[in-house]
Design a protein around this motif. Structure first.
Motif, PDB file in Angstrom:
ATOM      1  N   ASN A  93       0.787  -1.123  -0.077  1.00 27.29           N
ATOM      2  CA  ASN A  93      -0.111   0.034   0.015  1.00 27.29           C
ATOM      3  C   ASN A  93       0.735   1.320   0.047  1.00 27.29           C
ATOM      4  O   ASN A  93       0.436   2.430   0.652  1.00 27.29           O
ATOM      5  N   GLY A  94       1.908   1.139  -0.657  1.00 24.33           N
ATOM      6  CA  GLY A  94       2.849   2.243  -0.794  1.00 24.33           C
ATOM      7  C   GLY A  94       3.754   2.564   0.472  1.00 24.33           C
ATOM      8  O   GLY A  94       4.481   3.447   0.390  1.00 24.33           O
ATOM      9  N   LYS A  95       3.610   1.876   1.516  1.00 23.74           N
ATOM     10  CA  LYS A  95       4.593   2.057   2.463  1.00 23.74           C
ATOM     11  C   LYS A  95       5.900   1.476   2.349  1.00 23.74           C
ATOM     12  O   LYS A  95       6.138   0.480   1.758  1.00 23.74           O
ATOM     13  N   ARG A  96       7.044   2.069   2.814  1.00 26.54           N
ATOM     14  CA  ARG A  96       8.241   1.743   2.711  1.00 26.54           C
ATOM     15  C   ARG A  96       8.557   0.772   3.814  1.00 26.54           C
ATOM     16  O   ARG A  96       8.207   0.970   4.937  1.00 26.54           O
ATOM     17  N   SER A  97       9.361  -0.126   3.447  1.00 28.54           N
ATOM     18  CA  SER A  97      10.001  -1.148   4.347  1.00 28.54           C
ATOM     19  C   SER A  97      11.017  -0.334   5.255  1.00 28.54           C
ATOM     20  O   SER A  97      11.577   0.893   4.797  1.00 28.54           O
ATOM     21  N   TRP A  98      11.682  -1.126   6.378  1.00 25.53           N
ATOM     22  CA  TRP A  98      12.465  -0.250   7.163  1.00 25.53           C
ATOM     23  C   TRP A  98      13.599  -0.103   6.533  1.00 25.53           C
ATOM     24  O   TRP A  98      14.281   0.871   6.880  1.00 25.53           O
ATOM     25  N   LYS A  99      14.156  -0.807   5.507  1.00 22.10           N
ATOM     26  CA  LYS A  99      15.376  -0.889   4.886  1.00 22.10           C
ATOM     27  C   LYS A  99      15.319   0.364   4.048  1.00 22.10           C
ATOM     28  O   LYS A  99      16.234   0.953   4.108  1.00 22.10           O
ATOM     29  N   ARG A 100      14.147   0.612   3.415  1.00 25.57           N
ATOM     30  CA  ARG A 100      14.265   1.707   2.654  1.00 25.57           C
ATOM     31  C   ARG A 100      14.150   2.929   3.220  1.00 25.57           C
ATOM     32  O   ARG A 100      14.624   3.962   2.642  1.00 25.57           O
ATOM     33  N   ILE A 101      13.569   2.937   4.430  1.00 25.03           N
ATOM     34  CA  ILE A 101      13.374   4.247   5.189  1.00 25.03           C
ATOM     35  C   ILE A 101      14.697   4.386   5.619  1.00 25.03           C
ATOM     36  O   ILE A 101      15.225   5.933   5.527  1.00 25.03           O
ATOM     37  N   ILE A 102      15.567   3.662   6.084  1.00 22.58           N
ATOM     38  CA  ILE A 102      16.971   4.069   6.551  1.00 22.58           C
ATOM     39  C   ILE A 102      17.613   4.430   5.405  1.00 22.58           C
ATOM     40  O   ILE A 102      18.582   5.232   5.433  1.00 22.58           O
ATOM     41  N   TYR A 103      17.560   3.682   4.139  1.00 25.18           N
ATOM     42  CA  TYR A 103      18.484   4.277   3.090  1.00 25.18           C
ATOM     43  C   TYR A 103      17.978   5.563   2.746  1.00 25.18           C
ATOM     44  O   TYR A 103      18.723   6.700   2.267  1.00 25.18           O
ATOM     45  N   VAL A 104      16.806   6.188   2.725  1.00 23.96           N
ATOM     46  CA  VAL A 104      16.387   7.527   2.373  1.00 23.96           C
ATOM     47  C   VAL A 104      16.812   8.313   3.696  1.00 23.96           C
ATOM     48  O   VAL A 104      17.484   9.440   3.217  1.00 23.96           O
ATOM     49  N   VAL A 105      16.685   8.063   4.841  1.00 24.46           N
ATOM     50  CA  VAL A 105      17.288   8.931   5.918  1.00 24.46           C
ATOM     51  C   VAL A 105      18.814   9.142   5.769  1.00 24.46           C
ATOM     52  O   VAL A 105      19.273  10.287   6.207  1.00 24.46           O
ATOM     53  N   ILE A 106      19.365   7.969   5.681  1.00 26.87           N
ATOM     54  CA  ILE A 106      20.913   8.209   5.521  1.00 26.87           C
ATOM     55  C   ILE A 106      21.261   9.235   4.381  1.00 26.87           C
ATOM     56  O   ILE A 106      22.257  10.103   4.440  1.00 26.87           O
TER      57      ILE A 106
END
Length: 351
Positions: free
Chosen positions: A144-157
């Motif tokens: 449903n368009g939500k990012r996985s935690w790995k992708r969230i970390i990727y974006v934040v970094i």
């Protein structure tokens, strides 16, 4: 090499006036663009609405910061200058403006720094946009368009890096008296009154440090962006969708997005090229530098106008609102989305 640049183009009046005129134009254009994204994005494009809005907001904020809040005058080839914008009225210390400009705007001419640093936050936003498009196309919308935690970390970094990449240059800010002396030695023909302007600030007397920071940011973001763009292009050309209409709309959106992003970048290359050459050859011409920065300030509004033109739903809605197209234009646009539904495409977004 030194050109005194005594023409009207080299004056603060020309530079500030030009950027303030741009502000008066770009603010309503950006607001209209945001309205179109929020209110007129078709339901079948809902998964890209937030990404489109973020990309639009970052570009608009950088525009307003450059043309109204900061209005930085750069005295190239030294990374130095002074503000002419609303920040002077607020009484914000110039060194604080430098840090805020580099950190939160990603350095788009970030208050008296070299305007080449515009690649940071904006480039990371573009990177994460294409990463999100690639993920949605190849993995569908099961989350449903939500990012996985790995992708969230990727974006934040990546956003953290976009804030901190210039730190080596910022931590090596010279004593301002020494900086002014070096500036005068590097640019013998610079008017003496420029060095005493309110808020005059020297970020660096060793241009190699900011340039190395820039190279690092380029080497981090550019290869990834090229990879995701190439991967999306390959996927769209070699993947047969369950619906030809869906596949056509996905290709249409991807190519329109590439035009929206890369046309302003191509235009931006010309003033940035001048800035790079001015630093490389130690060339001072305040009039040419002012024109280059005004060209950079035009980047955001050009991006918004391009967005309104190349995306079919936005273009038809805009033409319809300004009565520049037949009344059935909107109906024709809506028929595309009805066709998608009629072709038994899944009720999840086709994008």
């Amino acid at each position: 090499m030194c050109s005194e640049g005594i023409s009207f183009l080299a004056t603060d009046e020309f530079y500030a006036g030009t950027l303030h005129i741009l502000t008066a134009i770009e603010v309503p254009v950006h607001l209209f663009g945001a309205y179109i994204i929020v209110a007129k994005t078709p339901k079948k494009m809902r998964t890209v609405k937030s990404s489109m809005l973020l990309l639009h907001f970052v570009g608009a904020f950088v525009d307003v910061y450059l043309s109204f809040i900061a209005t930085p005058v750069l005295t190239l080839p030294v990374c130095s200058g002074y503000p002419l914008g609303f920040s002077l009225v607020l009484g914000i210390p110039t060194n604080v403006q430098v840090y805020l400009g580099i950190s939160f705007v990603g350095g788009e001419a970030a208050q008296l720094t070299d305007s080449k640093f515009s690649v940071s936050v904006i480039s990371v936003t573009i990177l994460t946009f294409f990463e999100d498009r690639y993920h949605r196309l190849t993995h569908g919308h099961g989350s449903n368009g939500k990012r996985s935690w790995k992708r969230i970390i990727y974006v934040v970094i990546h956003y953290i890096v976009s804030v901190l990449f210039i730190a080596p240059g910022y931590l090596n800010i010279p004593d301002q008296a020494v900086g002014r002396a070096v500036t005068k030695k590097t640019i013998p023909c610079i008017p003496d009154d420029v060095l005493t302007r309110p808020g005059y600030f020297v970020l660096s007397v060793v241009n190699i440090i900011p340039c190395l920071c820039l190279v690092f940011m380029f080497s981090l973001v550019m290869p990834q962006t090229i990879y995701f763009v190439g991967a999306i292009f390959y996927y769209l050309l070699h993947t047969v969708s369950k619906s030809q209409t869906t596949n056509r709309l996905q290709k249409q959106f991807f190519f329109a997005l590439c035009i929206q992003i890369f046309v302003p970048i191509v235009v931006l290359m010309f003033p940035v090229l001048y800035i790079v050459l001015a630093i490389w050859f130690d060339y001072y011409n305040q009039g040419a530098t002012n024109i280059a920065l005004a060209g950079i300030a035009f980047h955001g509004i050009l991006s918004t106008i391009t967005m309104l033109i190349v995306h079919t739903p936005y273009r038809n809605t805009t033409l319809s609102m300004f009565r520049l197209s037949p009344k059935n234009t909107g109906n024709n646009s809506q028929q595309i989305w009805k066709t998608v539904v009629g072709a038994h495409v899944t009720q999840h977004s086709v994008w």
